[in-house]
Scaffold this motif. Structure first.
Motif, PDB file in Angstrom:
ATOM      1  N   ALA A  26       3.934   6.053   2.685  1.00  0.00           N
ATOM      2  CA  ALA A  26       3.866   5.463   1.333  1.00  0.00           C
ATOM      3  C   ALA A  26       5.547   5.478   0.808  1.00  0.00           C
ATOM      4  CB  ALA A  26       3.070   6.205   0.380  1.00  0.00           C
ATOM      5  N   PHE A  27       6.246   6.531   0.725  1.00  0.00           N
ATOM      6  CA  PHE A  27       7.361   6.834   0.075  1.00  0.00           C
ATOM      7  C   PHE A  27       8.529   6.822   1.111  1.00  0.00           C
ATOM      8  CE2 PHE A  27       4.094   8.708  -2.638  1.00  0.00           C
ATOM      9  CZ  PHE A  27       4.158   7.788  -3.663  1.00  0.00           C
ATOM     10  N   GLN A  90      -9.271  -0.988  -3.430  1.00  0.00           N
ATOM     11  CA  GLN A  90     -10.800  -0.804  -3.363  1.00  0.00           C
ATOM     12  C   GLN A  90     -11.152   0.265  -4.545  1.00  0.00           C
ATOM     13  OE1 GLN A  90     -12.538   0.404   0.383  1.00  0.00           O
ATOM     14  NE2 GLN A  90     -10.699  -0.472   1.313  1.00  0.00           N
ATOM     15  N   ILE A  92      -9.637   3.006  -4.950  1.00  0.00           N
ATOM     16  CA  ILE A  92      -9.430   4.685  -4.657  1.00  0.00           C
ATOM     17  C   ILE A  92      -8.454   5.478  -5.704  1.00  0.00           C
ATOM     18  CG2 ILE A  92      -8.880   6.037  -2.750  1.00  0.00           C
ATOM     19  CD1 ILE A  92     -10.361   4.241  -0.825  1.00  0.00           C
TER      20      ILE A  92
HETATM   21  C1  LIG Z   1      -0.457   2.864  -5.895  1.00  0.00           C
HETATM   22  C2  LIG Z   1      -1.589   2.911  -4.990  1.00  0.00           C
HETATM   23  C3  LIG Z   1      -1.914   4.578  -5.033  1.00  0.00           C
HETATM   24  C4  LIG Z   1      -2.774   2.305  -5.584  1.00  0.00           C
HETATM   25  O1  LIG Z   1      -3.984   2.870  -4.648  1.00  0.00           O
HETATM   26  P1  LIG Z   1      -5.212   1.801  -4.685  1.00  0.00           P
HETATM   27  O2  LIG Z   1      -6.275   2.614  -4.253  1.00  0.00           O
HETATM   28  O3  LIG Z   1      -4.806   0.375  -3.882  1.00  0.00           O
HETATM   29  O4  LIG Z   1      -5.550   1.313  -6.466  1.00  0.00           O
HETATM   30  P2  LIG Z   1      -6.509   0.779  -6.969  1.00  0.00           P
HETATM   31  O5  LIG Z   1      -7.424   0.044  -5.866  1.00  0.00           O
HETATM   32  O6  LIG Z   1      -7.051   1.693  -8.045  1.00  0.00           O
HETATM   33  O7  LIG Z   1      -5.751  -0.491  -7.727  1.00  0.00           O
HETATM   34  C5  LIG Z   1      -5.225  -1.534  -7.001  1.00  0.00           C
HETATM   35  C6  LIG Z   1      -4.556  -2.377  -7.692  1.00  0.00           C
HETATM   36  O8  LIG Z   1      -3.328  -1.783  -8.297  1.00  0.00           O
HETATM   37  C7  LIG Z   1      -2.327  -2.685  -8.213  1.00  0.00           C
HETATM   38  N1  LIG Z   1      -1.021  -2.101  -8.048  1.00  0.00           N
HETATM   39  C8  LIG Z   1      -0.674  -1.310  -6.704  1.00  0.00           C
HETATM   40  N2  LIG Z   1       0.559  -0.588  -7.052  1.00  0.00           N
HETATM   41  C9  LIG Z   1       0.863  -1.119  -8.481  1.00  0.00           C
HETATM   42  C10 LIG Z   1       2.047  -0.871  -8.867  1.00  0.00           C
HETATM   43  N3  LIG Z   1       3.120  -0.119  -8.350  1.00  0.00           N
HETATM   44  N4  LIG Z   1       2.461  -1.438  -9.978  1.00  0.00           N
HETATM   45  C11 LIG Z   1       1.397  -2.275 -10.831  1.00  0.00           C
HETATM   46  N5  LIG Z   1       0.288  -2.538 -10.095  1.00  0.00           N
HETATM   47  C12 LIG Z   1       0.035  -1.840  -8.728  1.00  0.00           C
HETATM   48  C13 LIG Z   1      -2.781  -3.490  -6.947  1.00  0.00           C
HETATM   49  O9  LIG Z   1      -2.052  -4.937  -6.955  1.00  0.00           O
HETATM   50  C14 LIG Z   1      -4.097  -3.552  -7.353  1.00  0.00           C
HETATM   51  O10 LIG Z   1      -4.309  -4.920  -8.114  1.00  0.00           O
HETATM   52  P3  LIG Z   1      -5.655  -5.842  -8.436  1.00  0.00           P
HETATM   53  O11 LIG Z   1      -6.852  -4.936  -8.310  1.00  0.00           O
HETATM   54  O12 LIG Z   1      -5.288  -6.609  -9.398  1.00  0.00           O
HETATM   55  O13 LIG Z   1      -5.532  -6.297  -6.842  1.00  0.00           O
HETATM   56  C15 LIG Z   1      -1.168   2.492  -3.865  1.00  0.00           C
HETATM   57  O14 LIG Z   1      -0.823   1.188  -3.859  1.00  0.00           O
HETATM   58  C16 LIG Z   1      -0.179   3.388  -2.851  1.00  0.00           C
HETATM   59  O15 LIG Z   1      -0.349   4.349  -2.285  1.00  0.00           O
HETATM   60  N6  LIG Z   1       1.032   2.779  -3.063  1.00  0.00           N
HETATM   61  C17 LIG Z   1       2.232   3.398  -2.363  1.00  0.00           C
HETATM   62  C18 LIG Z   1       2.575   4.758  -3.176  1.00  0.00           C
HETATM   63  C19 LIG Z   1       3.159   4.499  -4.682  1.00  0.00           C
HETATM   64  O16 LIG Z   1       3.756   3.736  -4.927  1.00  0.00           O
HETATM   65  N7  LIG Z   1       2.345   5.324  -5.270  1.00  0.00           N
HETATM   66  C20 LIG Z   1       2.775   5.405  -6.734  1.00  0.00           C
HETATM   67  C21 LIG Z   1       2.685   4.247  -7.617  1.00  0.00           C
HETATM   68  S1  LIG Z   1       3.879   3.895  -8.760  1.00  0.00           S
END
Ligand SMILES: CC(C)(COP(=O)(O)OP(=O)(O)OC[C@H]1O[C@@H](n2cnc3c(N)ncnc32)[C@H](O)[C@@H]1OP(=O)(O)O)[C@@H](O)C(=O)NCCC(=O)NCCS
Length: 170
Positions: A26-27, A90, A92
């Motif tokens: 992820a990072f 989803q 999560i």
């Molecule tokens: C951020 C993260 C943990 C979200 O996990 P996830 O299980 O997909 O989250 P959810 O299912 O609860 O929510 C998904 C929604 O969040 C949105 N989202 C994901 N990352 C986002 C971000 N940085 N900013 C705004 N929205 C974001 C998605 O587009 C999605 O939107 P939708 O439901 O309208 O399609 C995942 O995208 C991830 O692991 N990202 C990489 C690591 C990271 O950047 N973590 C810190 C976030 S600042």
């Protein structure tokens, strides 16, 4: 479908390798230089407030909370939060956020901070920290410096250096 069933549990040492994998993906290598990482280097996270999302024995997501001090005020630092790419969107990430925040609240914690994207974290109660005198160990983009008050106005008089709670006055 059974293969997509996700369960949530407090983090245990057996999850460490999977979580490292998830965070690496992820990072990337840049994660070690981030302000939040520098704080987390100072001591352990709190496994009772840190959760994994599991598909069977396979860890598909993780969130950690780490005890910190801001000046003399105890607080928690949230992160990293990450979900494996194939398991995103989803709910999560949202479920992990709700579990960690609610467990922290029940444990009596009053303030959680993090560095992250406000559009994602706002629905969980995080807002940009405005006009603060809080010093992070490395530069942080102000719009990404967020706090969630678990007690009204608890952030009002908080100031000082952010560090791991185990590092005491250092
Ligand atoms: C951020 C993260 C943990 C979200 O996990 P996830 O299980 O997909 O989250 P959810 O299912 O609860 O929510 C998904 C929604 O969040 C949105 N989202 C994901 N990352 C986002 C971000 N940085 N900013 C705004 N929205 C974001 C998605 O587009 C999605 O939107 P939708 O439901 O309208 O399609 C995942 O995208 C991830 O692991 N990202 C990489 C690591 C990271 O950047 N973590 C810190 C976030 S600042």
């Amino acid at each position: 479908m059974l293969t997509h069933v996700v369960t949530y549990a407090p983090e245990e040492p057996v999850h460490d390798a999977d979580i490292e994998d998830i965070n690496k993906e992820a990072f990337g290598p840049g994660r070690f230089t981030r302000a939040a990482y520098r704080i987390r280097e100072g001591g352990p996270h709190d496994r009772n407030l840190s959760f994994v999302a599991m598909n069977g024995a396979y860890v598909v997501g993780s969130v950690r909370l780490t005890p910190i001090l801001i000046g003399t005020t105890p607080a928690m630092l949230l992160g990293p939060l990450a979900v494996r790419p194939a398991w995103k969107k989803q709910g999560i990430g949202a479920a992990l956020m709700r579990k960690s925040i609610e467990t922290a609240r029940l444990a009596g914690h009053k303030l959680i901070i993090l560095v992250g994207d406000e559009p994602y974290y706002a629905p969980f109660g995080f807002r940009q920290i405005v006009g603060h005198q809080i010093e992070m160990p490395a530069p942080v983009e102000p719009s990404r410096f967020l706090a969630c008050e678990l007690e009204p106005r608890v952030l009002k008089d908080v100031q000082g250096r952010v560090r791991h709670a185990d590092s005491g006055g250092r």
